[in-house]
Motif scaffolding. Structure first.
Motif, mmCIF file in Angstrom:
data_model
loop_
_atom_site.group_PDB
_atom_site.id
_atom_site.type_symbol
_atom_site.label_atom_id
_atom_site.label_comp_id
_atom_site.label_asym_id
_atom_site.label_seq_id
_atom_site.Cartn_x
_atom_site.Cartn_y
_atom_site.Cartn_z
ATOM 1 N N LEU A 1 -87.277 9.893 -66.325
ATOM 2 C CA LEU A 1 -88.038 8.999 -65.457
ATOM 3 C C LEU A 1 -88.090 7.575 -66.016
ATOM 4 C CD1 LEU A 1 -89.939 8.342 -63.108
ATOM 5 C CD2 LEU A 1 -91.824 9.259 -64.473
ATOM 6 N N ALA A 2 -88.361 7.455 -67.320
ATOM 7 C CA ALA A 2 -88.487 6.120 -67.920
ATOM 8 C C ALA A 2 -87.184 5.331 -67.781
ATOM 9 C CB ALA A 2 -88.877 6.240 -69.390
ATOM 10 N N TYR A 3 -86.053 6.007 -67.995
ATOM 11 C CA TYR A 3 -84.760 5.331 -67.856
ATOM 12 C C TYR A 3 -84.555 4.845 -66.421
ATOM 13 C CZ TYR A 3 -79.710 4.634 -67.557
ATOM 14 O OH TYR A 3 -78.466 4.094 -67.331
ATOM 15 N N VAL A 4 -84.783 5.725 -65.464
ATOM 16 C CA VAL A 4 -84.565 5.374 -64.054
ATOM 17 C C VAL A 4 -85.469 4.209 -63.640
ATOM 18 C CG1 VAL A 4 -84.618 6.215 -61.674
ATOM 19 C CG2 VAL A 4 -83.856 7.731 -63.502
ATOM 20 N N MET A 5 -86.711 4.222 -64.118
ATOM 21 C CA MET A 5 -87.656 3.154 -63.767
ATOM 22 C C MET A 5 -87.202 1.799 -64.324
ATOM 23 S SD MET A 5 -90.259 4.338 -61.941
ATOM 24 C CE MET A 5 -91.773 3.434 -62.312
ATOM 25 N N CYS B 1 -81.234 4.142 -56.990
ATOM 26 C CA CYS B 1 -81.969 4.861 -58.045
ATOM 27 C C CYS B 1 -82.841 5.970 -57.458
ATOM 28 C CB CYS B 1 -82.840 3.893 -58.853
ATOM 29 S SG CYS B 1 -81.885 2.772 -59.898
ATOM 30 N N LEU B 2 -83.030 5.933 -56.148
ATOM 31 C CA LEU B 2 -83.794 6.987 -55.476
ATOM 32 C C LEU B 2 -82.953 8.249 -55.265
ATOM 33 C CD1 LEU B 2 -85.528 4.796 -52.763
ATOM 34 C CD2 LEU B 2 -86.675 5.938 -54.668
ATOM 35 N N ASP B 3 -81.666 8.151 -55.572
ATOM 36 C CA ASP B 3 -80.755 9.275 -55.337
ATOM 37 C C ASP B 3 -80.954 10.329 -56.427
ATOM 38 O OD1 ASP B 3 -78.787 10.892 -54.352
ATOM 39 O OD2 ASP B 3 -77.129 9.732 -55.208
ATOM 40 N N THR B 4 -82.036 11.051 -56.337
ATOM 41 C CA THR B 4 -82.378 12.073 -57.322
ATOM 42 C C THR B 4 -83.079 13.236 -56.633
ATOM 43 O OG1 THR B 4 -83.745 12.545 -59.269
ATOM 44 C CG2 THR B 4 -84.518 10.804 -57.836
ATOM 45 N N GLU B 5 -82.947 14.410 -57.208
ATOM 46 C CA GLU B 5 -83.608 15.600 -56.643
ATOM 47 C C GLU B 5 -85.018 15.789 -57.203
ATOM 48 O OE1 GLU B 5 -81.082 18.921 -57.314
ATOM 49 O OE2 GLU B 5 -79.457 18.165 -56.049
ATOM 50 N N ASP B 6 -85.378 14.965 -58.175
ATOM 51 C CA ASP B 6 -86.703 15.079 -58.789
ATOM 52 C C ASP B 6 -87.723 14.296 -57.950
ATOM 53 O OD1 ASP B 6 -88.047 15.777 -61.700
ATOM 54 O OD2 ASP B 6 -88.920 13.992 -60.775
ATOM 55 N N HIS B 7 -88.643 15.011 -57.344
ATOM 56 C CA HIS B 7 -89.602 14.380 -56.424
ATOM 57 C C HIS B 7 -90.523 13.388 -57.139
ATOM 58 C CE1 HIS B 7 -88.227 16.915 -53.231
ATOM 59 N NE2 HIS B 7 -88.565 18.030 -53.868
ATOM 60 N N GLU B 8 -90.903 13.704 -58.375
ATOM 61 C CA GLU B 8 -91.789 12.797 -59.110
ATOM 62 C C GLU B 8 -91.081 11.481 -59.405
ATOM 63 O OE1 GLU B 8 -95.014 11.161 -61.050
ATOM 64 O OE2 GLU B 8 -94.882 12.876 -59.684
ATOM 65 N N THR B 9 -89.801 11.572 -59.807
ATOM 66 C CA THR B 9 -89.028 10.357 -60.067
ATOM 67 C C THR B 9 -88.898 9.534 -58.786
ATOM 68 O OG1 THR B 9 -87.771 11.422 -61.844
ATOM 69 C CG2 THR B 9 -86.795 9.462 -60.835
ATOM 70 N N THR B 10 -88.602 10.186 -57.673
ATOM 71 C CA THR B 10 -88.488 9.487 -56.384
ATOM 72 C C THR B 10 -89.780 8.746 -56.047
ATOM 73 O OG1 THR B 10 -86.895 11.111 -55.551
ATOM 74 C CG2 THR B 10 -88.084 9.803 -53.917
ATOM 75 N N GLN C 1 -92.219 7.750 -58.065
ATOM 76 C CA GLN C 1 -92.500 6.647 -58.985
ATOM 77 C C GLN C 1 -91.598 5.447 -58.706
ATOM 78 O OE1 GLN C 1 -94.923 6.423 -61.194
ATOM 79 N NE2 GLN C 1 -95.706 8.490 -60.892
ATOM 80 N N VAL C 2 -90.328 5.709 -58.438
ATOM 81 C CA VAL C 2 -89.397 4.606 -58.158
ATOM 82 C C VAL C 2 -89.756 3.921 -56.845
ATOM 83 C CG1 VAL C 2 -86.981 4.007 -57.701
ATOM 84 C CG2 VAL C 2 -87.526 5.631 -59.514
ATOM 85 N N LEU C 3 -90.174 4.691 -55.846
ATOM 86 C CA LEU C 3 -90.617 4.087 -54.594
ATOM 87 C C LEU C 3 -91.793 3.140 -54.826
ATOM 88 C CD1 LEU C 3 -90.397 7.073 -52.064
ATOM 89 C CD2 LEU C 3 -89.155 4.898 -51.897
ATOM 90 N N GLN C 4 -92.738 3.548 -55.647
ATOM 91 C CA GLN C 4 -93.879 2.673 -55.944
ATOM 92 C C GLN C 4 -93.425 1.401 -56.652
ATOM 93 O OE1 GLN C 4 -96.612 5.392 -58.022
ATOM 94 N NE2 GLN C 4 -97.920 5.309 -56.226
ATOM 95 N N GLU D 1 -91.504 4.805 -46.827
ATOM 96 C CA GLU D 1 -91.194 6.115 -47.415
ATOM 97 C C GLU D 1 -92.448 6.717 -48.053
ATOM 98 O OE1 GLU D 1 -88.415 7.896 -47.410
ATOM 99 O OE2 GLU D 1 -87.113 6.457 -46.398
ATOM 100 N N LEU D 2 -93.217 5.889 -48.737
ATOM 101 C CA LEU D 2 -94.439 6.375 -49.381
ATOM 102 C C LEU D 2 -95.455 6.840 -48.347
ATOM 103 C CD1 LEU D 2 -94.802 3.646 -52.176
ATOM 104 C CD2 LEU D 2 -94.450 6.095 -52.563
ATOM 105 N N PHE D 3 -95.560 6.077 -47.245
ATOM 106 C CA PHE D 3 -96.515 6.447 -46.197
ATOM 107 C C PHE D 3 -96.096 7.753 -45.515
ATOM 108 C CE2 PHE D 3 -98.359 5.897 -41.835
ATOM 109 C CZ PHE D 3 -99.692 5.980 -42.222
ATOM 110 N N ASP D 4 -94.787 7.983 -45.390
ATOM 111 C CA ASP D 4 -94.307 9.232 -44.818
ATOM 112 C C ASP D 4 -94.620 10.423 -45.729
ATOM 113 O OD1 ASP D 4 -93.325 7.944 -42.616
ATOM 114 O OD2 ASP D 4 -91.245 7.874 -43.325
ATOM 115 N N ILE D 5 -94.582 10.175 -47.032
ATOM 116 C CA ILE D 5 -94.874 11.248 -47.999
ATOM 117 C C ILE D 5 -96.368 11.519 -48.079
ATOM 118 C CG2 ILE D 5 -94.775 11.886 -50.453
ATOM 119 C CD1 ILE D 5 -92.209 10.169 -50.641
ATOM 120 N N ASP D 6 -97.142 10.421 -48.118
ATOM 121 C CA ASP D 6 -98.588 10.538 -48.331
ATOM 122 C C ASP D 6 -99.280 9.519 -47.420
ATOM 123 O OD1 ASP D 6 -101.163 10.648 -49.237
ATOM 124 O OD2 ASP D 6 -100.707 10.287 -51.340
#
Length: 547
Positions: free
Chosen positions: A416-420, A438-447, A449-452, A475-480
């Motif tokens: 996560l830190a690297y991607v951020m 950088c959003l091209d990941t299967e890890d939902h938490e990474t997605t 955090q990067v969106l934020q 994208e964030l509003f669609d998730i939450d």
């Protein structure tokens, strides 16, 4: 080893095999050949000796237990039985049965130098410093006791003090084997050229020594061997199949080749000291933090490698779970290595000091250490990770991006830190499409955090960046369905609309800009909010009168 009745007559040529260090051949004669002139007790003593030299300690133990069973009391003297009791202690020691080893040694009533050395070795292995100090004081100036004193210092990781003992012994007597021990010390001190020099003296006399080949391979690996190829060439040239089954060589082969860690290392934990650390390193590199933590629990940080691994573990735990105390522990481990007199001017020492300073957020000072070793580590993933972060923290984003893109290890690149940091460097260098990738990941938490990061950093930059900020907030509003995300979407869309008006008021509207405005309208409409619908109407009226 003390043998009760002396050497046999020349006819029993197993001694010739022993003189040539062919213990398998000697054992075959002793067990299956004619041994006239030897009593059964004498034959068993030689059998136990050969088995011990072949590291078949379980079989040797049975031989010594048979000798102490009482059947041979008419042949063995009191001194013979004392020696056999100590041999039994030695076999138990090498089998890791320290309680039995101590019991066997203490059952020998007569004190001797050998008995004291065995008890000292057991105390070292069981990390009983009180007993270590007790038996250490009884060592005298004999060669064997000097070697035991050196082993004690080596166990304490006092490599300079150990080397001093070996150098003193070599100055008094030219014992070739001491060069091997000295080479080990130099290796532990990162003096790889000196280690090879000491080893060369021994290797000229014993070119087929597997032990010497193993140490040489270790030095070659550290000096110039990124992929382990040269180290493996040393092993392949000097070690036969029997040598390669040795636990230490099996362990090192895994390190050189970078393969079969899970097949080989778990079985070697507890047998080869470095196996636990290297297995933990494998888990850390593969983001299996819990497995690494289990291995490193209760590990004594008495070596630089242990400090580095514990520092890495605590860093991962501290960053993943937001634990300031873990980050403080990590910083202390890295500082211990970086500030060590033996390591402070080495590459690993400077890397550790840089890591310590990065955790303290003292990035300018960290960069001084990193740039002093840059020429040696331009392809090293850990270096490029730390170098990139330090540069980015000092807002040198172009250089930071170059360093981060040099990282090749997939486990690092998925962190996560690297991607951020990578996403931020792309944003700050105006490469928004790359940042979005950088959003091209299967890890939902990474997605998430990067969106934020994209939403907030692009909002702060304004202008054309509002488009990507609005995309991220959408994208964030669609998730939450969090109201702040809706407000962020509205603010970013309005910001882009104002930027669009300012940019195009004195020139013809470009098609890509118009497409971007349509995208903003679609995002507002999909939000299904009265406020959003009102803004859409305003934009549509402006378009009708202006475009």
């Amino acid at each position: 080893m003390v043998i009760a009745k002396g050497k046999p007559k020349k006819a029993f040529n197993f001694v010739d095999y022993i003189d040539k260090h062919d213990y398998t051949g000697a054992l075959a004669i002793l067990e299956h050949g004619s041994c006239q002139g030897l009593s059964s007790a004498e034959r068993l003593l030689w059998v136990g000796y050969c088995l011990s030299r072949l590291h078949e300690f379980s079989r040797a133990k049975k031989v010594y237990e048979e000798l102490l069973s009482g059947e041979h009391n008419d042949v063995l003297t009191k001194d013979d039985r004392s020696n056999v009791g100590l041999y039994l202690a030695i076999t138990n020691f090498y089998m890791g049965r320290y309680d039995e080893a101590e019991q066997a040694a203490l059952s020998v009533t007569d004190d001797s130098e050998l008995k004291n050395r065995i008890l000292l070795s057991i105390a070292r292995a069981t990390v009983d410093e009180t007993k270590v100090a007790k038996y250490r004081q009884y060592l005298n100036g004999s060669k064997e006791d000097e070697l035991s004193a050196a082993a004690t210092e080596l166990y304490r990781c006092h490599h300079k003090e150990t080397a001093d003992i070996y150098e003193k012994m070599l100055s008094e007597k030219d014992d070739l084997a001491l060069n091997v021990y000295l080479a080990i010390c130099y290796f532990k001190m990162d003096c790889f050229d000196l280690s090879l020099e000491a080893l060369d003296t021994y290797s000229k006399a014993f070119p087929d020594s597997a032990i010497a080949a193993n140490i040489k391979a270790c030095n070659v690996f550290k000096l110039c061997d990124e992929d382990g190829t040269s180290a493996m060439e040393v092993i392949d040239t000097h070690c036969d199949e029997n040598d390669r089954s040795n636990d230490l060589i099996r362990h090192n082969t895994v390190v050189y080749e970078g393969q079969r860690a899970l097949k080989v290392l778990p079985d070697l934990v507890g047998k080869v000291p470095e196996a636990r650390l290297n297995l933990a390193n494998y888990f850390l590199r593969n983001n299996e933090v819990e497995a690494a933590e289990e291995l490193l629990n209760n590990v004594d940080a008495n070596t630089p490698q242990a400090h580095v691994l514990l520092g890495s573990l605590k860093t991962k735990l501290g960053q993943a779970e937001a634990l300031p105390e873990s980050l403080a522990e990590a910083q202390a481990h890295f500082h211990q290595v970086g500030n060590s007199p033996m390591k402070c001017d080495t590459i690993i020492g400077r890397q550790c000091m840089a890591s310590s300073l990065i955790l303290l957020k003292e990035f300018e000072d960290a960069l001084v250490y990193l740039e002093s070793i840059k020429t040696y580590l331009e392809t090293d993933d850990v270096f490029n990770w730390n170098y990139g972060i330090a540069l980015a923290a000092l807002e040198r984003y172009d250089e930071a991006l170059e360093a981060l893109l040099n990282v090749c290890d997939l486990s690092f690149k998925s962190d996560l830190a690297y991607v951020m940091w990578l996403a931020k460097c792309y944003i700050m260098t105006g490469q928004m499409k790359k940042a979005w990738e950088c959003l091209d990941t299967e890890d939902h938490e990474t997605t998430y955090q990067v969106l934020q990061l994209l939403a907030n950093e692009c909002y702060k930059r304004g202008g054309q960046y509002f488009l990507y900020s609005s995309k991220a907030f959408k994208e964030l509003f669609d998730i939450d369905k969090f109201p702040d995300y809706l407000n962020g979407l509205i603010g970013a869309c309005v910001g882009f609309f104002r930027h669009f008006i300012a940019k195009n008021q004195d020139s013809r509207v470009r098609s890509e800009d118009e497409n971007a405005l349509e995208e903003v309208i679609e995002m507002l409409e999909s939000a299904n909010s009265p406020k959003c619908r009102s803004i859409v109407k305003t934009i549509q009226r402006w378009k009708a009168h202006t475009l």
